[in-house]
Design an enzyme around this catalytic site. Sequence first.
Site, PDB file in Angstrom:
ATOM      1  N   ASP A 169       0.871  -1.162   0.000  1.00 38.91           N
ATOM      2  CA  ASP A 169       0.000   0.000   0.000  1.00 38.91           C
ATOM      3  C   ASP A 169       0.924   1.233   0.000  1.00 38.91           C
ATOM      4  OD1 ASP A 169      -2.344   1.618   0.337  1.00 38.91           O
ATOM      5  OD2 ASP A 169      -1.847   1.765   2.482  1.00 38.91           O
ATOM      6  N   ASP A 221      -0.031   5.108   0.927  1.00 37.32           N
ATOM      7  CA  ASP A 221      -0.216   6.069   2.023  1.00 37.32           C
ATOM      8  C   ASP A 221      -0.242   5.355   3.377  1.00 37.32           C
ATOM      9  OD1 ASP A 221      -0.426   8.028   0.043  1.00 37.32           O
ATOM     10  OD2 ASP A 221      -2.612   7.860  -0.039  1.00 37.32           O
TER      11      ASP A 221
HETATM   12 MG   LIG Z   1      -2.852   3.174   3.589  1.00 35.84          MG
END
Ligand SMILES: [Mg+2]
Length: 185
Positions: free
Chosen positions: A14, A16
């Site tokens: 992932d 962020d």
């Molecule tokens: Mg995230």
Amino acid sequence: MTNQNKQHKLIILDRDGVINYDSDEYVKSISEWMPLPKSIEAIAKLSKAGYTIFVATNQSGLARNFFTIDTLNAMHSKMNNLVEEAGGKIEAIKYCPHGPNDNCDCRKPLPGMFEQIAEDLGIDDLKGSYTVGDSARDLYAGYQLQSNPILVRTGKGLRTIAKGDMPSNTVIYDDLMAFAESLLK
Ligand SMILES: [Mg+2]
Ligand SMILES: [Zn+2]
């Protein structure tokens, strides 16, 4: 390289809250895209150890008109350049540009981006790979293709742990570097 090897040397990150600081107000500009401590080094370390690194990220800020595709591309150039300067490589970045009501099949926890990655690699599932996220939806998306769920305590990680909803085989680390060091031990 056989397909079997590819499966066992694959990590899907992932973005962020795993690679860069997350914000409840969205990461909307190049200057707001700031790497978390040691995250770039962790990617380079995994990459140099022979792991193929993909990024799969929900970017509904596009659908919400918080930033443009040009800005997103510039953020991703910044990320790629930093990783390359550290001696590593991100194979590809998959992003979902849709909002929650767009009925797409790529917004995590749906597995569309993970299916694309499997297709890119010519494999049927992501068995033996690792999916690293700070939210349950990251882990469930990978889990559907049998990728091993790894939760980090950075970003929304502590909130996710407090909620307690994640795949039962989830393994938790302080951050991406802690995972990388453990994997390469
Ligand atoms: Mg995230
Ligand atoms: Zn989508």
